[in-house]
Design an enzyme around this catalytic site. Structure first.
Site, mmCIF file in Angstrom:
data_model
loop_
_atom_site.group_PDB
_atom_site.id
_atom_site.type_symbol
_atom_site.label_atom_id
_atom_site.label_comp_id
_atom_site.label_asym_id
_atom_site.label_seq_id
_atom_site.Cartn_x
_atom_site.Cartn_y
_atom_site.Cartn_z
ATOM 1 N N CYS A 1 1.060 -1.186 -0.380
ATOM 2 C CA CYS A 1 0.115 0.076 -0.001
ATOM 3 C C CYS A 1 1.052 1.056 -0.437
ATOM 4 C CB CYS A 1 -0.526 0.243 1.360
ATOM 5 S SG CYS A 1 -0.088 0.409 2.477
ATOM 6 N N CYS B 1 3.916 1.801 2.990
ATOM 7 C CA CYS B 1 5.067 1.111 2.227
ATOM 8 C C CYS B 1 5.611 1.552 1.176
ATOM 9 C CB CYS B 1 4.666 -0.161 1.627
ATOM 10 S SG CYS B 1 3.692 -1.612 2.176
ATOM 11 N N CYS C 1 29.194 -23.619 -15.967
ATOM 12 C CA CYS C 1 30.227 -24.106 -14.885
ATOM 13 C C CYS C 1 30.948 -23.072 -13.930
ATOM 14 C CB CYS C 1 30.967 -25.340 -15.071
ATOM 15 S SG CYS C 1 32.389 -25.243 -15.925
ATOM 16 N N CYS D 1 32.934 -21.400 -16.495
ATOM 17 C CA CYS D 1 32.414 -20.224 -17.317
ATOM 18 C C CYS D 1 32.498 -19.286 -16.385
ATOM 19 C CB CYS D 1 31.469 -20.455 -17.997
ATOM 20 S SG CYS D 1 30.821 -22.257 -18.488
ATOM 21 N N ASP E 1 5.089 33.787 -27.188
ATOM 22 C CA ASP E 1 6.344 34.252 -27.982
ATOM 23 C C ASP E 1 5.436 34.681 -29.812
ATOM 24 O OD1 ASP E 1 8.224 35.248 -28.724
ATOM 25 O OD2 ASP E 1 8.870 32.921 -30.408
ATOM 26 N N ASP F 1 9.002 29.275 -28.475
ATOM 27 C CA ASP F 1 8.938 27.725 -29.961
ATOM 28 C C ASP F 1 10.610 27.328 -29.102
ATOM 29 O OD1 ASP F 1 11.027 30.174 -29.687
ATOM 30 O OD2 ASP F 1 11.420 29.914 -32.285
ATOM 31 N N ASP G 1 13.505 30.155 -26.133
ATOM 32 C CA ASP G 1 12.822 30.502 -25.220
ATOM 33 C C ASP G 1 13.763 30.600 -23.780
ATOM 34 O OD1 ASP G 1 11.317 33.039 -27.470
ATOM 35 O OD2 ASP G 1 10.752 31.572 -27.621
#
Length: 796
Positions: free
Chosen positions: A13, A16, A85, A88, A483, A682, A686
């Site tokens: 919940c 937590c 193994c 590896c 603008d 834009d 700006d």
């Protein structure tokens, strides 16, 4: 500071989530920590020198949960095929550590996986994968989050089915529990449910109490344990012949809560559909061209500079530029426009878009986390992880909610047992009912689920929200500063009017204008050339070409002096303009830039240019005003031009001749008036004004949205998306308020009923198992209500 994200498992919940936030925030080296409960994600801003990602993972584990890093920069987890193994493992670890840039490598044989810490400035994922292959093994992508969520959903479903199948026999035979065989069967089934499907509640409650807090697990564990252990003692005669056995209460209670958790998990999955849909767009494979040969490789192995072949109908794997071929590309993922875009050599293409009718050869320019899709995904994830201000209200309530409920349960028991004639068991069951009907989950889910859905709706509309709090704050905008160039207007001048002198036609005027402007790079010259070419007129050769800044052009055309420039240029040449003065004055009043064209000693005409309003600008301004938002235009243009554009656009006012470095000050001035200010510009140009505004909206985000300063980024170059963003914000805030109201109303109504306040007048009580069902469905109803926000998409 570094920002790291983690997948969290084990939360039940919102309490937590609050406990994890508190624990991480109190850790040295952490600037901020935020947990998104619905997404099960933790975002931490921390100093990597003081606190590593491993230390954060360990801290979360100490708090009783599991954390897994998500896309941490400089860290890579992946599966490995071919490990057999321990030898590896040692071989691969040694091979990885031999690669310059890798500081740590751990290979897990049991999980068939590897974890590598590396310097992203020296290596990319492809380098590490190549090293694995050289060692004789095969790297595979780590299982994605959606698969994990599917596993969790399956687990929730299986636990519900098991607890339901075990509970039904108990419920149907509860009146026969005095039969020894039936009694033992019910005991075994109830115990199985209690300590399998109900075990996670004990684990969660233990860790919550260990960390001096309380959550939903505490309520469920307490309620189910009270019913189960009372029945257990009664079964063995601890309360004499009158002890009542009700194993069905604890078993059905767990079954109903499990049902609610399953439905909640399903609903939460639907709430995040938009982001999952975006992730599914990513290409898994790519066709790599090496020395003219075509190889199919994993998209994650592509590097900047690689050449790729994209066949018709295939998804483009990375951002790049076309080097050969012509085709149309479906870019609806980026632009929202359904019509495909024509692509030819030299033009950019975006990853996750779909190639159309012809093969394309592209050169990769952005890969991995730098692609536009990755930027958008990251932005949406961060927005969904952010907390809206209204969430703090729910967090404060949730923090004290469980202790208050336990006190109310105790008062319920004492009140009925000590001050009425009702039996102990009656008071005991009502106390259990109070404990299980109350749940802080609904309040915890109210805000984040609405933000998840809201940001998803925005994503589908190419409206990118950088922070979840923006969806709440954008609804408060009172004044919007716009603008002019590139926002209200197209940002590119166009030839709008040709006014020839008497006895001169338009084609002749245009012919001379194009001849004069043919060698110029000025924006007005380029606009004249585009207009002329569209009319089928080719530019003619001129000699003795001279271009004077602030005046115009002088040249020789067909043996005569040709002038094209402002009024000062023709006045300097002693050329009379009286015949066109009235027309020129009218065009200038409309905010248009003028070029006078003269041949020899005679004026042959005037050309007018304007940066036209976008088709949707006037409509957008009108709708903003209908929403009660005042609109103001900011521009560096001359006041006459600004007045003309503002009049056409319909804004409430304007600021003209504003230098770029003063735009930020203009925003401050409007804020000083007590207004909650939004700024639309834009993007990068700006940036200071967008950053200063309460809400910055960058329009036309382009292909590098990560660099934009705005809180909201509108990928499409459409001012109506500003209206849509504000409507979306208002709709999201309304949905959050609805969720909080119903979550509080449920508890305000449910707890008194559970406490038995309706028993004496109406003889109505609530069984604990049905209280558990009501508690479970309160969370489901909140998430479902959030999902209904998707319907706003049709109103945008």
């Amino acid at each position: 500071m570094t920002k790291s994200r983690f997948r969290i498992t084990g939360m039940s919940c919102v309490n937590c989530a609050a406990r994890i936030e508190k624990g991480i925030n109190e850790t040295a080296g952490v600037d901020s920590a935020s947990v998104n409960f619905p997404l099960e994600e933790l975002t931490v801003e921390h100093d990597p020198k003081q606190l590593s990602a491993d230390a954060i993972t360990a801290k979360v584990k100490e708090l009783g949960y599991t954390a897994r890093p998500l896309g941490a920069a400089g860290e890579l987890r992946f599966g490995v095929r071919g490990l057999h193994c321990a030898s590896c493992v040692a071989t691969l670890e040694k091979k990885l550590l031999s690669l310059a840039g890798i500081s740590h490598a751990t290979v897990n044989l049991a999980q068939q996986s590897a974890w590598v810490k590396y310097d992203p400035g020296m290596l990319v994922r492809a380098d590490i994968y190549n090293q694995v292959r050289e060692a004789g093994y095969e790297p595979v992508e780590e299982e994605d989050a959606s698969a994990e969520q599917q596993k969790d959903l399956t687990r929730q479903r299986n636990l519900f089915i098991f607890s339901l199948l075990a509970s039904l026999p108990i419920m149907f035979t509860m009146t026969w529990h005095h039969n020894p065989l039936i009694g033992w069967m019910n005991l075994v089934l109830a115990s199985a449910v209690q300590f399998t499907a109900g075990l996670t509640f004990y684990s969660g409650a233990f860790h919550a109490l260990k960390n001096k807090s309380a959550n939903m697990d505490v309520l469920v564990a307490l309620g189910t344990s009270a019913a189960y252990f009372y029945s257990l003692f009664a079964f063995f005669g601890a309360f004499g012949a009158h002890g009542e056995i009700f194993f069905e209460t604890s078993a059905m209670l767990i079954a109903f809560i499990r049902l609610g958790k399953y439905l909640e998990a399903r609903a939460r999955g639907k709430a995040g559909e938009a982001l999952k849909k975006l992730l599914r767009l990513q290409a898994d494979k790519a066709r790599l061209l090496v020395d003219g040969e075509e190889r199919e490789v994993a998209a994650s192995t592509i590097r900047v500079g690689d050449t790729l072949l994209v066949r018709p109908g295939e998804t483009i794997a990375v951002d790049g530029v076309v080097v050969a071929g012509q085709s149309s590309v479906d870019e609806s993922m980026v632009s929202g426009e359904s019509l495909p875009v024509e692509k030819s050599p030299g033009q950019p293409v975006t990853g996750a878009t779909v190639n159309g009718r012809g093969p394309l050869t592209i050169k990769a320019t952005r890969v991995g986390e730098d692609t536009l899709l990755a930027q958008i995904v990251r932005m949406v994830q961060e927005a969904q992880a952010d907390k809206a201000p209204i969430q703090r209200f729910a967090d404060r309530i949730s923090a004290v909610f469980v202790p208050v409920v336990l006190v109310l349960a105790l008062l319920t028991f004492l009140g009925w047992y000590l001050f009425t004639d009702e039996a102990f068991l009656f008071a005991f069951k009502l106390a259990i009912t109070v404990v299980v009907i109350a749940c802080p989950c609904a309040m915890g889910l109210a805000t984040p689920t609405a933000i998840m859905v809201g940001s998803g709706v925005g994503l589908n509309r190419c409206i990118l929200i950088k922070r979840g709090s923006v969806l709440e704050n954008i609804s408060r905008i009172q004044a919007l500063l716009l603008d002019k160039t590139g926002t209200l207007t197209r940002g590119k001048p166009e030839l709008t009017d040709l006014v020839p002198a008497p006895a001169v036609n338009e084609d002749r005027l245009l012919e001379h204008l194009m001849a004069a402007e043919s060698l110029s790079t000025h924006p007005l010259a380029q606009a004249a050339m585009e207009y002329g070419k569209a009319r089928g007129i080719a530019p003619q050769v001129v000699t003795d070409y001279q271009e004077r800044g602030g005046f115009g052009i002088s040249c020789i055309y067909k043996g005569s002096r040709l002038l094209a420039g402002n009024e000062r240029l023709v006045a300097e040449g002693a050329i009379a303009t009286e015949l066109l003065d009235n027309a020129a004055a009218q065009l200038a009043a409309e905010g248009k830039s003028l070029i006078f064209v003269a041949l020899g000693d005679r004026l042959i005409g005037v050309a007018a240019f304007a940066d036209r309003l976008k088709e949707t600008s006037t409509t957008a301004v009108r709708e903003l005003k209908q929403m009660g938002i005042a609109t103001f235009m900011i521009t560096g243009d001359h006041r006459d031009v600004a007045a003309a554009v503002s009049r056409l656009a319909g804004v409430d006012g304007f600021e003209a001749e504003v230098l770029p470095d003063r735009k930020q000050q203009v925003v401050k001035e409007y804020q000083a008036k007590g207004l909650y200010v939004g700024m639309v510009g834009d993007g990068i140009n700006d940036a200071p004004a967008l950053a200063q505004a309460d809400i910055g909206i960058a329009i036309g985000g382009g292909t590098d949205v990560a660099k934009e300063t705005g809180d909201v980024i509108l990928v499409r170059d459409d001012l109506l998306d500003v209206v849509r963003a504000i409507k979306l914000g208002r709709g999201t805030l309304a949905k959050v308020k609805q969720n909080l109201f119903w979550a509080l109303f449920y508890n305000v109504l449910g707890i008194p009923v559970a406490a038995g306040l309706l028993y004496y007048p109406l003889h109505i009580t609530l069984k604990p198992e049905f209280a558990g069902l009501a508690m479970a469905f309160s969370s489901v109803s909140v998430v479902t209500n959030s999902i209904l926000l998707k319907r706003i998409n049709h109103k945008l």
